[in-house]
Design a protein around this motif. Structure first.
Motif, mmCIF file in Angstrom:
data_model
loop_
_atom_site.group_PDB
_atom_site.id
_atom_site.type_symbol
_atom_site.label_atom_id
_atom_site.label_comp_id
_atom_site.label_asym_id
_atom_site.label_seq_id
_atom_site.Cartn_x
_atom_site.Cartn_y
_atom_site.Cartn_z
ATOM 1 N N SER A 81 -27.102 -31.523 10.371
ATOM 2 C CA SER A 81 -26.872 -30.093 10.543
ATOM 3 C C SER A 81 -25.372 -29.836 10.530
ATOM 4 O O SER A 81 -24.560 -30.766 10.639
ATOM 5 C CB SER A 81 -27.454 -29.605 11.873
ATOM 6 O OG SER A 81 -26.738 -30.185 12.961
ATOM 7 N N GLN A 86 -26.411 -28.965 22.841
ATOM 8 C CA GLN A 86 -27.408 -29.835 22.218
ATOM 9 C C GLN A 86 -28.309 -30.485 23.261
ATOM 10 O O GLN A 86 -29.523 -30.590 23.064
ATOM 11 C CB GLN A 86 -26.709 -30.902 21.372
ATOM 12 C CG GLN A 86 -26.076 -30.364 20.102
ATOM 13 C CD GLN A 86 -25.425 -31.449 19.267
ATOM 14 O OE1 GLN A 86 -25.211 -32.568 19.725
ATOM 15 N NE2 GLN A 86 -25.103 -31.130 18.033
ATOM 16 N N GLN A 87 -27.736 -30.917 24.368
ATOM 17 C CA GLN A 87 -28.526 -31.547 25.426
ATOM 18 C C GLN A 87 -29.523 -30.578 26.041
ATOM 19 O O GLN A 87 -30.570 -30.991 26.561
ATOM 20 C CB GLN A 87 -27.596 -32.104 26.500
ATOM 21 C CG GLN A 87 -26.806 -33.329 26.055
ATOM 22 C CD GLN A 87 -25.676 -33.695 26.994
ATOM 23 O OE1 GLN A 87 -25.493 -33.049 28.038
ATOM 24 N NE2 GLN A 87 -24.902 -34.702 26.638
ATOM 25 N N ASN A 88 -29.203 -29.283 25.960
ATOM 26 C CA ASN A 88 -30.101 -28.255 26.506
ATOM 27 C C ASN A 88 -30.928 -27.577 25.428
ATOM 28 O O ASN A 88 -31.521 -26.518 25.671
ATOM 29 C CB ASN A 88 -29.282 -27.221 27.276
ATOM 30 C CG ASN A 88 -28.761 -27.752 28.600
ATOM 31 O OD1 ASN A 88 -29.477 -27.777 29.587
ATOM 32 N ND2 ASN A 88 -27.508 -28.210 28.606
ATOM 33 N N ASN A 89 -30.943 -28.192 24.237
ATOM 34 C CA ASN A 89 -31.737 -27.676 23.109
ATOM 35 C C ASN A 89 -31.420 -26.221 22.794
ATOM 36 O O ASN A 89 -32.302 -25.430 22.463
ATOM 37 C CB ASN A 89 -33.238 -27.828 23.397
ATOM 38 C CG ASN A 89 -33.657 -29.277 23.518
ATOM 39 O OD1 ASN A 89 -33.264 -30.117 22.723
ATOM 40 N ND2 ASN A 89 -34.444 -29.571 24.548
ATOM 41 N N HIS A 90 -30.147 -25.877 22.916
ATOM 42 C CA HIS A 90 -29.718 -24.518 22.604
ATOM 43 C C HIS A 90 -29.374 -24.427 21.127
ATOM 44 O O HIS A 90 -28.631 -25.247 20.601
ATOM 45 C CB HIS A 90 -28.502 -24.137 23.449
ATOM 46 C CG HIS A 90 -28.020 -22.741 23.208
ATOM 47 N ND1 HIS A 90 -28.772 -21.637 23.542
ATOM 48 C CD2 HIS A 90 -26.868 -22.268 22.666
ATOM 49 C CE1 HIS A 90 -28.094 -20.541 23.227
ATOM 50 N NE2 HIS A 90 -26.943 -20.905 22.682
ATOM 51 N N ASP A 91 -29.922 -23.423 20.465
ATOM 52 C CA ASP A 91 -29.691 -23.251 19.032
ATOM 53 C C ASP A 91 -28.268 -22.761 18.785
ATOM 54 O O ASP A 91 -27.861 -21.716 19.298
ATOM 55 C CB ASP A 91 -30.697 -22.248 18.459
ATOM 56 C CG ASP A 91 -30.560 -22.095 16.959
ATOM 57 O OD1 ASP A 91 -30.215 -23.083 16.292
ATOM 58 O OD2 ASP A 91 -30.813 -20.981 16.457
ATOM 59 N N TRP A 120 -22.183 -20.427 25.214
ATOM 60 C CA TRP A 120 -23.176 -21.148 26.025
ATOM 61 C C TRP A 120 -22.502 -21.879 27.176
ATOM 62 O O TRP A 120 -23.045 -21.997 28.265
ATOM 63 C CB TRP A 120 -23.939 -22.121 25.131
ATOM 64 C CG TRP A 120 -24.765 -23.129 25.868
ATOM 65 C CD1 TRP A 120 -24.430 -24.413 26.171
ATOM 66 C CD2 TRP A 120 -26.070 -22.927 26.427
ATOM 67 N NE1 TRP A 120 -25.438 -25.032 26.875
ATOM 68 C CE2 TRP A 120 -26.461 -24.147 27.049
ATOM 69 C CE3 TRP A 120 -26.949 -21.849 26.460
ATOM 70 C CZ2 TRP A 120 -27.687 -24.304 27.676
ATOM 71 C CZ3 TRP A 120 -28.170 -22.007 27.088
ATOM 72 C CH2 TRP A 120 -28.532 -23.210 27.690
#
Length: 240
Positions: A81, A185-190, A200
């Motif tokens: 990505s 990324q660790q919190n699966n935030h787009d 964030w």
């Protein structure tokens, strides 16, 4: 120590929406690879300690000879990505002496209309900012929201007051940006851009007005527009 400025150009995408048979950054625009125009703007800024181009490990289109004379370095550390490529690029900048407190300007390879003037303006505005910021444009068009499954029918008109269209460069401290991306990324935030990672992380980036010529080449018709713009810059006295 006075912070230094680095540029990071993620260049590992396939450009599938452009309709091209090769990654769009290597298509010819105004006589040069699209990426060449992007790199030339950063090359013109002596304020930058280094410009890092991140390409895919299996990129077979990149040819350094087509960018001869420009100041940049390449690492084949692109990820799956854009944000993965940016994160890998931030790690790679340490090879060139980049510190946590140094600034990094992340710029889309497919924005060949970037100018040295805008780059220098961003550095001047943001170099003492506690957070950093991005190039952006206030929205001028009316916004329409389409309801899912409606077949493209308008559900309502959205207020555009206070809305800006994000561009690049996006300029942040290297350490802050890396930690923000990792945390998101660790919190699966787009993540849609670097600023969204910083937001964030609890910070409010500054907006610096960009310009219309700094648009992102995305669709097939965008190549003709970029070609016309860049040829006009090359020959400012021409009417064609």
């Amino acid at each position: 120590m006075t912070p230094r400025f680095f540029a990071l150009i993620p260049c590992a995408g396939s450009g599938s929406r452009s309709g091209a048979t090769m990654p769009k950054q290597y298509r010819s625009v105004a006589g040069r690879d699209l990426l060449h125009h992007t790199l030339a703007a950063f090359d013109a800024c002596s304020e930058l300690a280094a410009t890092l181009v991140v390409i895919a490990p299996d990129d077979t289109h990149f040819d350094a000879r087509r960018f001869a004379g420009l100041r940049f370095v390449v690492r084949r550390c692109g990820g799956a990505s854009r944000q993965a490529s940016v994160l890998n690029g931030l790690h790679a900048l340490a090879e060139f002496g980049a510190l946590e407190s140094d600034w990094v300007l992340v710029h889309d390879a497919a924005r060949p209309g970037i100018t040295p003037v805008l780059i220098r303006h961003m550095i001047g505005v943001l170099k003492d900012d506690p957070v950093g910021g991005i190039a952006a444009l206030p929205l001028a068009d009316t916004l329409k929201r389409v309801a899912p499954g409606s077949g493209g029918r308008i559900a309502r008109t959205e207020a555009r007051e206070g809305l800006w269209q994000a561009q690049t460069p996006q300029m942040f401290r290297l350490g802050m940006l890396r930690e923000a991306i990792l945390d998101a990324q660790q919190n699966n935030h787009d993540l849609t851009d670097e600023a969204s990672a910083i937001e964030w992380f609890g910070h409010a980036p500054q907006l610096v007005q960009g310009n219309l010529s700094n648009f992102k080449v995305t669709y097939p018709e965008d190549f003709d527009l970029a070609d016309a713009l860049l040829r006009q810059r090359q020959h400012p006295g021409s009417s064609h």
